[in-house]
Design a protein around this motif. Sequence first.
Motif, short mmCIF file in Angstrom:
data_model
loop_
_atom_site.label_atom_id
_atom_site.label_comp_id
_atom_site.label_asym_id
_atom_site.label_seq_id
_atom_site.Cartn_x
_atom_site.Cartn_y
_atom_site.Cartn_z
N ALA A 22 0.82 -1.22 0.00
CA ALA A 22 0.00 0.00 0.00
C ALA A 22 0.86 1.28 0.00
N PHE A 23 2.12 1.18 0.42
CA PHE A 23 2.98 2.37 0.45
C PHE A 23 3.32 2.86 -0.96
N GLY A 24 2.96 2.06 -1.96
CA GLY A 24 3.18 2.46 -3.35
C GLY A 24 2.35 3.66 -3.76
N ASN A 25 1.24 3.94 -2.99
CA ASN A 25 0.41 5.12 -3.26
C ASN A 25 -0.04 5.14 -4.72
N LYS A 31 -4.77 6.17 -2.23
CA LYS A 31 -3.85 7.18 -1.70
C LYS A 31 -3.21 6.76 -0.38
N GLN A 32 -1.93 7.07 -0.27
CA GLN A 32 -1.20 6.77 0.97
C GLN A 32 -0.10 7.81 1.11
N SER A 33 -0.05 8.50 2.24
CA SER A 33 0.97 9.53 2.40
C SER A 33 2.30 8.91 2.83
N ASP A 34 3.38 9.40 2.26
CA ASP A 34 4.71 8.85 2.61
C ASP A 34 5.01 9.06 4.09
N VAL A 36 2.95 9.08 6.57
CA VAL A 36 2.26 8.05 7.36
C VAL A 36 2.97 6.70 7.19
N SER A 37 3.37 6.40 5.96
CA SER A 37 4.08 5.12 5.72
C SER A 37 5.36 5.06 6.56
N LEU A 38 6.08 6.19 6.63
CA LEU A 38 7.32 6.21 7.42
C LEU A 38 7.02 6.01 8.90
N ASP A 39 5.89 6.58 9.35
CA ASP A 39 5.47 6.37 10.76
C ASP A 39 5.17 4.90 11.03
#
Length: 319
Positions: A22-25, A31-34, A36-39
């Motif tokens: 899902a981090f591929g956005n 949609k996925q914010s980078d 948030v993915s880093l968190d």
Amino acid sequence: MEYRKFSGLDRRVSVLGLGTWAFGNDFWWGKQSDEVSLDVLEKAVENGINLIDTAPIYGRGHSEEVVGRFLKKRGQRDKLVIATKLGLDWTSGKLFNLKRAAMLREIEASRRRLGVEVIDIYQIHWPDPETSIKESAKVMREFYEQGLIKAVGVSNYSVDQMKEFMNYCPLHSLQPPYNMFRREIEEKILPFCVENNISVLSYSPLHGGVLTGKFFFDNVAVPRDMVRKNLDDLKEPKFSVNKKILLELKKIADSYGKSLAEFVLNWTIHAKGITTVLVGARNKKQIQQNFGCLGWGIKEEDIKKIEAILDKRKKLLNL
Ligand SMILES: NC(=O)c1ccc[n+]([C@@H]2O[C@H](COP(=O)([O-])OP(=O)(O)OC[C@H]3O[C@@H](n4cnc5c(N)ncnc54)[C@H](OP(=O)(O)O)[C@@H]3O)[C@@H](O)[C@H]2O)c1
């Protein structure tokens, strides 16, 4: 966190691994914010996850780049096990590509995006119908012998395909789908892996969120992303049967004071032959909740009840 031996690696891997599709956005998961993915990555590692799975196709390199940013920021590269893949091509119009030239390009691109010298687990994502297993296995062997990768993996392979692969290259791991509603690998694939010391990283343990029960009991609308809008299990006639089955499973989960997600993940990490379970999480709250699957066990009598409930589902759906 529990850690298990992984074939080919000198480091044990956490029983729960983080999947980063899902981090591929992109259109697959929406949609996925980078940030948030880093968190999520930070939270996962803080709580003992040491295995992170990604792939070039996840957001056309984007998921690997996010994992690369995390590794750079976090440091301690040698404490983490990074798994990525190759063989799905978005540039040529043909999805599968395991020709030698493509494989050589791919490994360089992944090492660059991840910012790593060595890839811990390198996996063929899907077999390529137009390339022989012999050709791609020989290139994987070169990568292995050159020390560019530590463990050789395949994903979505049958037993026959693994056997053919093993004629030309050592095979350390398989990444197959596995969850309460998708148990095909139990019959032949898992016993073969156990017998041949092939570690198993299973994917989609929550069946894309279906097994959390949220689309059935919590008024959560089914997202219109590619993964969920195409899932039969979220459409009638399966939806109603699944709701009934999940309600029965939820009653057992309730008796342990656990959510369905925690309960289902617990069942999956204890399934015979599974080394580590790759779970996806979109935010810190989800990954935190999923850690609730650790440190306890389902009683034998309840395992039998789960079997009966899942058998009933198969009968109701003529599976
Ligand atoms: N090798 C392959 O061909 C292949 C194929 C598929 C996956 N994989 C790997 O396996 C990983 C995991 O599989 P997956 O992402 O398909 O599915 P999954 O783990 O079954 O489901 C993950 C999704 O469920 C929802 N979720 C997770 N925890 C939750 C919680 N506590 N409460 C409510 N919802 C929750 C989230 O989506 P929402 O919030 O959007 O609902 C999340 O993205 C992937 O990221 C990838 O690394 C590999």
